[in-house]
Design an enzyme around this catalytic site. Structure first.
Site, PDB file in Angstrom:
ATOM      1  N   HIS A 218       0.801  -1.226   0.000  1.00 29.92           N
ATOM      2  CA  HIS A 218       0.000   0.000   0.000  1.00 29.92           C
ATOM      3  C   HIS A 218       0.832   1.273   0.000  1.00 29.92           C
ATOM      4  CE1 HIS A 218       0.978  -0.176   4.264  1.00 29.92           C
ATOM      5  NE2 HIS A 218       0.568   1.069   4.380  1.00 29.92           N
TER       6      HIS A 218
HETATM    7  C1  UD1 Z   1      -2.511   5.119   6.227  1.00 27.38           C
HETATM    8  C2  UD1 Z   1      -1.256   5.487   7.017  1.00 27.38           C
HETATM    9  C3  UD1 Z   1      -0.207   4.386   6.852  1.00 27.38           C
HETATM   10  C4  UD1 Z   1      -0.768   3.033   7.202  1.00 27.38           C
HETATM   11  C5  UD1 Z   1      -2.015   2.794   6.357  1.00 27.38           C
HETATM   12  C6  UD1 Z   1      -2.660   1.450   6.639  1.00 27.38           C
HETATM   13  C7  UD1 Z   1      -0.732   7.900   7.158  1.00 27.38           C
HETATM   14  C8  UD1 Z   1       0.206   8.937   6.729  1.00 27.38           C
HETATM   15  N1  UD1 Z   1      -0.655   6.717   6.544  1.00 27.38           N
HETATM   16  O1  UD1 Z   1      -2.179   5.138   4.854  1.00 27.38           O
HETATM   17  O2  UD1 Z   1       0.873   4.662   7.703  1.00 27.38           O
HETATM   18  O3  UD1 Z   1       0.191   2.045   6.962  1.00 27.38           O
HETATM   19  O4  UD1 Z   1      -2.953   3.836   6.645  1.00 27.38           O
HETATM   20  O5  UD1 Z   1      -3.765   1.263   5.859  1.00 27.38           O
HETATM   21  O6  UD1 Z   1      -1.524   8.134   8.041  1.00 27.38           O
HETATM   22  N2  UD1 Z   1      -9.574   4.671   1.715  1.00 27.38           N
HETATM   23  C9  UD1 Z   1     -10.751   3.960   1.628  1.00 27.38           C
HETATM   24  N3  UD1 Z   1     -11.386   3.650   2.788  1.00 27.38           N
HETATM   25  C10 UD1 Z   1     -10.915   3.994   4.004  1.00 27.38           C
HETATM   26  C11 UD1 Z   1      -9.725   4.737   4.087  1.00 27.38           C
HETATM   27  C12 UD1 Z   1      -9.058   5.060   2.919  1.00 27.38           C
HETATM   28  O7  UD1 Z   1     -11.210   3.622   0.561  1.00 27.38           O
HETATM   29  O8  UD1 Z   1     -11.546   3.655   5.024  1.00 27.38           O
HETATM   30  C13 UD1 Z   1      -8.852   4.978   0.462  1.00 27.38           C
HETATM   31  C14 UD1 Z   1      -9.070   6.386   0.020  1.00 27.38           C
HETATM   32  O9  UD1 Z   1      -9.169   6.380  -1.356  1.00 27.38           O
HETATM   33  C15 UD1 Z   1      -7.801   7.084   0.425  1.00 27.38           C
HETATM   34  C16 UD1 Z   1      -6.765   5.968   0.332  1.00 27.38           C
HETATM   35  O10 UD1 Z   1      -7.468   4.785   0.694  1.00 27.38           O
HETATM   36  O11 UD1 Z   1      -7.519   8.192  -0.360  1.00 27.38           O
HETATM   37  C17 UD1 Z   1      -5.582   6.153   1.220  1.00 27.38           C
HETATM   38  O12 UD1 Z   1      -6.008   6.334   2.580  1.00 27.38           O
HETATM   39  P1  UD1 Z   1      -5.178   7.285   3.584  1.00 27.38           P
HETATM   40  O13 UD1 Z   1      -5.827   7.291   4.909  1.00 27.38           O
HETATM   41  O14 UD1 Z   1      -4.931   8.620   2.935  1.00 27.38           O
HETATM   42  O15 UD1 Z   1      -3.755   6.621   3.692  1.00 27.38           O
HETATM   43  P2  UD1 Z   1      -3.288   5.091   3.710  1.00 27.38           P
HETATM   44  O16 UD1 Z   1      -2.567   4.842   2.438  1.00 27.38           O
HETATM   45  O17 UD1 Z   1      -4.399   4.174   4.083  1.00 27.38           O
END
Ligand code: UD1
Length: 396
Positions: free
Chosen positions: A232
């Site tokens: 990820h």
């Molecule tokens: C976050 C953490 C990372 C952790 C990871 C585990 C930070 C900087 N990063 O990264 O350290 O390893 O979580 O998963 O805080 N999304 C969904 N559903 C959700 C949440 C997110 O679909 O419930 C999608 C969205 O499109 C979003 C993308 O996932 O834009 C990324 O989510 P985000 O919370 O920005 O960061 P992670 O890559 O999950």
């Protein structure tokens, strides 16, 4: 009896397995024969992760109480997530006036809530302090450095983390090596995970339309061994050429040796689709694509995996204790204690295919080699609550 108000902040999936044992240890402390003080606890979810699969399922499976407050910050750029969290969290702190704010791990919630707390002149305790990748291109590294710099109590998982903090000038009195709280959760859930069957847990999680059902559904279809993959990190999934090379290696080489179970983070799935890699994966009968798994399901897969390929920090630690050979698809790790050279099972291979190939060939037939660094004993959360009680009642 003295009352001590704690506000605990969580936001994203890797936070949830760290907060579950802490909350349990607070309850154990309250029901112990002679607690020195009474902790009042408020659990705040920033809402960074909000899907059932990324958030709610962990609360249910790990018995975490429903958050008292959800800030609902949702997805967005880092500045948007951190900014929205700070604005909403400040209101909580002004209203609740806690003595301590407890933050865990290294996600945006960790950093945003520690800054907000400190600006309100509140005390901050950081669980999982002192980890350093020394790579400022990782958002998590920025979160770790900022949070540790502001924290009054730094609960570290190992001696390497202690040394990182000492080198940065953190006074020794603030550093408490308590062990790894993730392992409290692993130990508490191991028996329940062992009771699941791998073939039973996969079908409801399969991505529709793929051509794998036969291998998964046939009894003992995975008994010959399987690899598990999670990816990820932006460095691995956001660039078309990097992700394409990885997928070609999985399809053309790895899955000729072993079936590959790939649990898909929402970001990764979106990139696979937009880079035109999705169809080939759906068509490959030895790649099993699954929705994000809950904690027990992932633990169960890990327990029998021939090899883990991952860019997740938490999985490196779980592989270490379970002994699963682990290829870490990152150029460096903030968890060096899990590496082979420190007695663990993890090998750093970055995202260069020649290193991944060599590591895979070396490791996937290796026997399991479980390793527990000092204090990774399942009792970390109790040590944290005792330290908070001592410091808060002035006996420390
Ligand atoms: C976050 C953490 C990372 C952790 C990871 C585990 C930070 C900087 N990063 O990264 O350290 O390893 O979580 O998963 O805080 N999304 C969904 N559903 C959700 C949440 C997110 O679909 O419930 C999608 C969205 O499109 C979003 C993308 O996932 O834009 C990324 O989510 P985000 O919370 O920005 O960061 P992670 O890559 O999950």
């Amino acid at each position: 009896m003295q009352n001590v108000r704690l506000v605990t902040a969580v936001g994203a999936r890797p936070n949830f397995m760290k907060i579950a044992p802490f909350i349990r240890a607070l309850r154990d402390y309250a029901s112990s024969p002679s607690p020195a003080l009474r902790f009042e606890h408020v659990l705040v979810h920033t809402g960074q992760h909000y899907d059932d699969a990324m958030s709610d399922t962990f609360f249910r499976t790990l018995g975490i109480p429903h958050p008292d407050i959800n800030l609902g910050v949702g997805s967005g750029s880092h500045a948007e997530q951190v900014g929205r969290t700070m604005i909403a969290f400040e209101k909580v702190l002004v209203e609740r006036q806690p003595q301590w704010v407890i933050v865990v791990g290294d996600v945006n919630a960790t950093c945003a809530c520690s800054i907000t707390a400190k600006k309100q002149r509140l005390k901050v305790a950081h669980i999982e302090a002192g980890l350093r990748s020394f790579d400022l291109s990782m958002p998590e590294e920025i979160n770790r450095i900022v949070t540790d710099r502001l924290s009054d109590l730094l609960f570290t998982p190992d001696a390497i983390a202690d040394e990182n903090l000492r080198r940065e000038g953190v006074p020794a009195a603030r550093i408490r090596n308590v062990g790894n709280i993730m392992i409290d959760t692993l130990d508490a859930n191991r028996a329940a995970a062992a009771a699941l069957s791998v073939e039973g847990l996969l079908p409801p999680k399969l991505i529709p339309e793929q051509n794998v059902l036969e291998s998964v559904a046939s009894p003992g279809g995975l008994a010959g061994g399987y690899a598990v993959l999670t990816l990820h990190r932006p460095a691995n999934v956001d660039q078309r050429d990097v992700l394409t090379d990885l997928v070609r290696f999985f399809l053309d080489e790895l899955c000729l040796e072993l079936p590959l179970i790939w649990t898909l983070h929402p970001r990764t799935r979106a990139r696979l689709e937009s880079f035109g890699l999705w169809r080939d994966l759906l068509d490959c009968p030895s790649v099993i694509l699954v929705e994000p798994l809950d904690y027990l399901e992932m633990l169960r897969l890990n327990m029998d995996a021939a090899i883990m390929l991952t860019d997740s920090g938490g999985l490196q630690e779980e592989c270490c204790v379970l002994g699963t050979p682990c290829l870490t698809l990152r150029p460096q790790t903030e968890r060096p204690v899990t590496l082979e050279q420190h007695g663990g099972v993890s090998r750093l291979v970055g995202n260069q295919i020649n290193r991944i190939r060599a590591g895979f060939k070396d490791l996937y037939r290796q026997p399991r080699r479980p390793h527990r660094p000092p204090l990774w004993d399942g009792h970390t959360s109790g040590r944290i609550v005792s330290a908070l009680a001592e410091v808060s009642s002035g006996t420390d």
